[in-house]
Design a protein around this motif. Sequence first.
Motif, mmCIF file in Angstrom:
data_model
loop_
_atom_site.group_PDB
_atom_site.id
_atom_site.type_symbol
_atom_site.label_atom_id
_atom_site.label_comp_id
_atom_site.label_asym_id
_atom_site.label_seq_id
_atom_site.Cartn_x
_atom_site.Cartn_y
_atom_site.Cartn_z
ATOM 1 N N PRO B 192 20.292 -11.323 -36.683
ATOM 2 C CA PRO B 192 21.593 -11.988 -36.496
ATOM 3 C C PRO B 192 22.245 -11.573 -35.173
ATOM 4 C CG PRO B 192 21.772 -10.218 -38.110
ATOM 5 C CD PRO B 192 20.311 -10.371 -37.805
ATOM 6 N N GLY B 193 22.747 -12.565 -34.458
ATOM 7 C CA GLY B 193 23.455 -12.274 -33.214
ATOM 8 C C GLY B 193 22.557 -12.056 -32.013
ATOM 9 N N PHE B 194 21.244 -12.141 -32.221
ATOM 10 C CA PHE B 194 20.314 -11.958 -31.095
ATOM 11 C C PHE B 194 20.175 -13.266 -30.313
ATOM 12 C CE2 PHE B 194 19.200 -8.108 -33.195
ATOM 13 C CZ PHE B 194 18.471 -7.332 -32.310
ATOM 14 N N GLU B 195 20.040 -13.141 -29.000
ATOM 15 C CA GLU B 195 19.680 -14.297 -28.189
ATOM 16 C C GLU B 195 18.156 -14.392 -28.192
ATOM 17 O OE1 GLU B 195 20.387 -16.227 -23.765
ATOM 18 O OE2 GLU B 195 21.050 -14.174 -24.185
ATOM 19 N N ILE B 196 17.670 -15.566 -28.527
ATOM 20 C CA ILE B 196 16.225 -15.738 -28.708
ATOM 21 C C ILE B 196 15.626 -16.618 -27.617
ATOM 22 C CG2 ILE B 196 14.489 -16.817 -30.228
ATOM 23 C CD1 ILE B 196 16.003 -15.751 -32.601
ATOM 24 N N ASN B 197 14.480 -16.179 -27.113
ATOM 25 C CA ASN B 197 13.737 -16.954 -26.122
ATOM 26 C C ASN B 197 12.308 -17.031 -26.621
ATOM 27 O OD1 ASN B 197 12.827 -18.178 -23.747
ATOM 28 N ND2 ASN B 197 12.506 -16.208 -22.727
ATOM 29 N N ASP B 198 11.831 -18.226 -26.935
ATOM 30 C CA ASP B 198 10.480 -18.299 -27.505
ATOM 31 C C ASP B 198 9.640 -19.387 -26.863
ATOM 32 O OD1 ASP B 198 11.849 -20.376 -28.685
ATOM 33 O OD2 ASP B 198 11.562 -19.684 -30.748
ATOM 34 N N PHE B 199 8.371 -19.377 -27.190
ATOM 35 C CA PHE B 199 7.421 -20.281 -26.545
ATOM 36 C C PHE B 199 6.283 -20.573 -27.528
ATOM 37 C CE2 PHE B 199 3.965 -21.566 -23.738
ATOM 38 C CZ PHE B 199 4.626 -22.325 -22.765
ATOM 39 N N VAL B 200 5.979 -21.873 -27.681
ATOM 40 C CA VAL B 200 4.855 -22.281 -28.529
ATOM 41 C C VAL B 200 3.684 -22.640 -27.615
ATOM 42 C CG1 VAL B 200 4.050 -23.870 -30.315
ATOM 43 C CG2 VAL B 200 6.462 -23.189 -30.239
ATOM 44 N N PHE B 201 2.580 -21.945 -27.778
ATOM 45 C CA PHE B 201 1.408 -22.185 -26.928
ATOM 46 C C PHE B 201 0.581 -23.349 -27.481
ATOM 47 C CE2 PHE B 201 2.697 -17.886 -26.055
ATOM 48 C CZ PHE B 201 2.456 -17.711 -24.705
ATOM 49 N N GLU B 202 -0.240 -23.947 -26.621
ATOM 50 C CA GLU B 202 -1.173 -25.000 -27.030
ATOM 51 C C GLU B 202 -2.587 -24.411 -27.112
ATOM 52 O OE1 GLU B 202 -1.123 -28.149 -27.888
ATOM 53 O OE2 GLU B 202 1.036 -28.453 -27.672
ATOM 54 N N PRO B 203 -3.379 -24.695 -28.129
ATOM 55 C CA PRO B 203 -3.065 -25.525 -29.295
ATOM 56 C C PRO B 203 -2.230 -24.805 -30.337
ATOM 57 C CG PRO B 203 -5.293 -24.676 -29.485
ATOM 58 C CD PRO B 203 -4.752 -24.174 -28.178
ATOM 59 N N PHE B 204 -2.167 -23.477 -30.284
ATOM 60 C CA PHE B 204 -1.266 -22.742 -31.154
ATOM 61 C C PHE B 204 -1.071 -21.340 -30.586
ATOM 62 C CE2 PHE B 204 -5.292 -21.343 -32.421
ATOM 63 C CZ PHE B 204 -6.013 -22.341 -33.047
ATOM 64 N N GLY B 205 -0.232 -20.574 -31.234
ATOM 65 C CA GLY B 205 0.171 -19.276 -30.678
ATOM 66 C C GLY B 205 1.656 -19.330 -30.410
ATOM 67 N N TYR B 206 2.348 -18.236 -30.654
ATOM 68 C CA TYR B 206 3.806 -18.216 -30.532
ATOM 69 C C TYR B 206 4.237 -16.856 -30.013
ATOM 70 C CZ TYR B 206 8.715 -18.150 -32.144
ATOM 71 O OH TYR B 206 10.084 -18.058 -32.218
ATOM 72 N N SER B 207 5.192 -16.872 -29.073
ATOM 73 C CA SER B 207 5.766 -15.624 -28.566
ATOM 74 C C SER B 207 7.273 -15.729 -28.599
ATOM 75 C CB SER B 207 5.335 -15.376 -27.117
ATOM 76 O OG SER B 207 4.020 -14.891 -27.058
ATOM 77 N N MET B 208 7.943 -14.644 -28.917
ATOM 78 C CA MET B 208 9.391 -14.629 -28.990
ATOM 79 C C MET B 208 9.967 -13.323 -28.499
ATOM 80 S SD MET B 208 12.073 -13.955 -31.885
ATOM 81 C CE MET B 208 11.654 -12.310 -31.479
ATOM 82 N N ASN B 209 10.943 -13.412 -27.613
ATOM 83 C CA ASN B 209 11.742 -12.247 -27.235
ATOM 84 C C ASN B 209 13.154 -12.454 -27.765
ATOM 85 O OD1 ASN B 209 9.722 -10.987 -25.816
ATOM 86 N ND2 ASN B 209 10.430 -11.662 -23.794
ATOM 87 N N ALA B 210 13.777 -11.394 -28.227
ATOM 88 C CA ALA B 210 15.165 -11.484 -28.683
ATOM 89 C C ALA B 210 15.917 -10.259 -28.183
ATOM 90 C CB ALA B 210 15.211 -11.537 -30.210
ATOM 91 N N ILE B 211 17.125 -10.460 -27.682
ATOM 92 C CA ILE B 211 17.932 -9.320 -27.226
ATOM 93 C C ILE B 211 19.366 -9.441 -27.733
ATOM 94 C CG2 ILE B 211 16.593 -8.651 -25.187
ATOM 95 C CD1 ILE B 211 18.462 -10.366 -23.462
ATOM 96 N N LYS B 212 19.991 -8.286 -27.887
ATOM 97 C CA LYS B 212 21.398 -8.191 -28.330
ATOM 98 C C LYS B 212 21.886 -6.848 -27.823
ATOM 99 C CE LYS B 212 24.039 -7.967 -32.673
ATOM 100 N NZ LYS B 212 23.880 -7.845 -34.128
ATOM 101 N N ASP B 213 22.788 -6.848 -26.867
ATOM 102 C CA ASP B 213 23.171 -5.606 -26.190
ATOM 103 C C ASP B 213 21.895 -4.887 -25.706
ATOM 104 O OD1 ASP B 213 25.838 -6.198 -26.728
ATOM 105 O OD2 ASP B 213 25.737 -5.195 -28.673
ATOM 106 N N GLN B 214 21.764 -3.604 -26.085
ATOM 107 C CA GLN B 214 20.573 -2.868 -25.627
ATOM 108 C C GLN B 214 19.389 -3.029 -26.573
ATOM 109 O OE1 GLN B 214 22.863 -1.690 -27.381
ATOM 110 N NE2 GLN B 214 21.957 -0.200 -28.799
ATOM 111 N N LEU B 215 19.571 -3.803 -27.641
ATOM 112 C CA LEU B 215 18.499 -3.969 -28.628
ATOM 113 C C LEU B 215 17.532 -5.079 -28.242
ATOM 114 C CD1 LEU B 215 20.571 -3.723 -31.938
ATOM 115 C CD2 LEU B 215 19.170 -1.923 -30.861
ATOM 116 N N TYR B 216 16.272 -4.906 -28.609
ATOM 117 C CA TYR B 216 15.294 -5.970 -28.401
ATOM 118 C C TYR B 216 14.424 -6.108 -29.638
ATOM 119 C CZ TYR B 216 11.293 -2.785 -27.854
ATOM 120 O OH TYR B 216 10.317 -1.854 -28.087
#
Lengths: 309, 309
Positions: B192-216
């Motif tokens: 909750p409250g995290f800013e999320i940056n994600d990416f769906v790879f082709e044909p599949f695969g998923y990566s996500m970074n999330a940050i909130k203050d100093q937390l990741y």
Amino acid sequence: MFFEGSEKKVEVVVCESTPSLRSLGQDYWSNLVAHANAEILSTVSNDKCDAYLLSESSLFVWDHHFVMLTCGTTTLVNAVLHFLESFEKEQVLSLIFQRKNEYLSHLQKSSFNEDINKLEKELTGKAYQLGNLDTHHNYVYHLDKPYTATPDDYTYELLMYHIHGNAAQYLRSEHQSADKIRELLELDQLLPGFEINDFVFEPFGYSMNAIKDQLYATIHITPQEESSYVSFETNMDLSAVNSNILERLTTILQPNSFDIISFNGIPNINPPSHTLMNHVSEPLSCGYMMRFYEYMRGEPKMGRGVSIL
Amino acid sequence: MFFEGSEKKVEVVVCESTPSLRSLGQDYWSNLVAHANAEILSTVSNDKCDAYLLSESSLFVWDHHFVMLTCGTTTLVNAVLHFLESFEKEQVLSLIFQRKNEYLSHLQKSSFNEDINKLEKELTGKAYQLGNLDTHHNYVYHLDKPYTATPDDYTYELLMYHIHGNAAQYLRSEHQSADKIRELLELDQLLPGFEINDFVFEPFGYSMNAIKDQLYATIHITPQEESSYVSFETNMDLSAVNSNILERLTTILQPNSFDIISFNGIPNINPPSHTLMNHVSEPLSCGYMMRFYEYMRGEPKMGRGVSIL
């Protein structure tokens, strides 16, 4: 002190119309073994079988089939290719090539995939992985050719990882004797009537071949702490209710984990100390039912890291 | 279709007297990432942290420390060596380099031993293997230098192998959306409250970074059948009784096996479906208590072999 005890293995059957494989003579087999980077240490023979103890594991030769196991960083596939040069394709009735679960596969001279690519230049086969990649697994390649095994054609392989207890401690100690190892492993009781040929390596390590008529059994021990490995293999019928070899060996050697692989037999084992984690059955088109069982110690391990620098 | 999802990871802390690592700029970090054979796909930033999503995993940069994870056959150690060229040894307060349990380590460009031999030319460190060689294990190398972590300095890594169930099925399907993956993973509730940056790879695969203050927090998914892998990592305090992230993710993704690695925290997890197989604790001389937990599915698996030819 790392040594990869885990073996590569090949079993080949040729047709009855070829001359006996035993008649090829020790020079032939010495040369074949050299292609895997191993050498013959000693031999015992009976009416049915020549059993060679190798610098890295074992070779058993009958009139029309042979079994060869090699450990360490040996190149068994090259020995197989050398054998195939001496025979017509039609003369080879069955060929099964395996690689057991390795501790440090990146130290091997070739991967299983590289091995089977070489074999596929001479043969047409199928290949399977039994067990998951993140834990124990066994690779098998076999000639894709119908073959009917005789009713008494069984193979059992017991592969034990991370052994513990009194026997393990003795196997890691200095100045071992073959007699004491035979006694610890209860070989007299487990292999009654077998002729035994064994070798104690320096500073430790033990190999044993045993034969009785057409039956064989072999044990190879790499006792090194952090990467200990013991294999037992036989063509005896261990599905028989009165056979407790697998249970005795796992009780004596107390491995953290062990695999059982069988061809055409269901192993008689129900270890109270270990939990079955995985059971894979694969009917092979070469006529064998191959089974893979992975057992792990029931109690969780607790401990410290292993310092490597 | 094999892809090694398992990551190499480095975490480095430099002293407060150095200019902010963030001020080195994206060109510096792009170049560093290129040394590992990866590239930056996108970035999100807040007051405390720049989070880079990479072609192979993630990079998080704070003023005086950074964390970088790379998967596949990337050469993270070369990026670390490149970083060390820009700094005096005294400026580096802590450096921890890890390699997670790999499916096919022989396909990697280097072994852990080769990596640490390179690092030892620049640093004086210690190295450990946590977990056994025949099953899951984690390698760690760290600078052998006293360091006092702040009381809120936690790291948790959850590494899941062989995922199953509805979420796993969706992750292997065509035409996935990031929204649907976020929903399946319950990211809104878990982060909750995290800013999320994600990416769906082709044909599949998923990566996500999330940050909130100093937390990741970061998630990487390699869904391929037979070698699926999902990693979650965060510096949140997951020992807190009200944190159920680890349990939710293992429930959603139903892995056959998973590892938890923690630095200075005890994970809050008690999965009914899995059994603790191994627990290793290693106090590191760089000031962290490192813990490794290996869990496997309680019920034995039963199945067929995997055809590989």
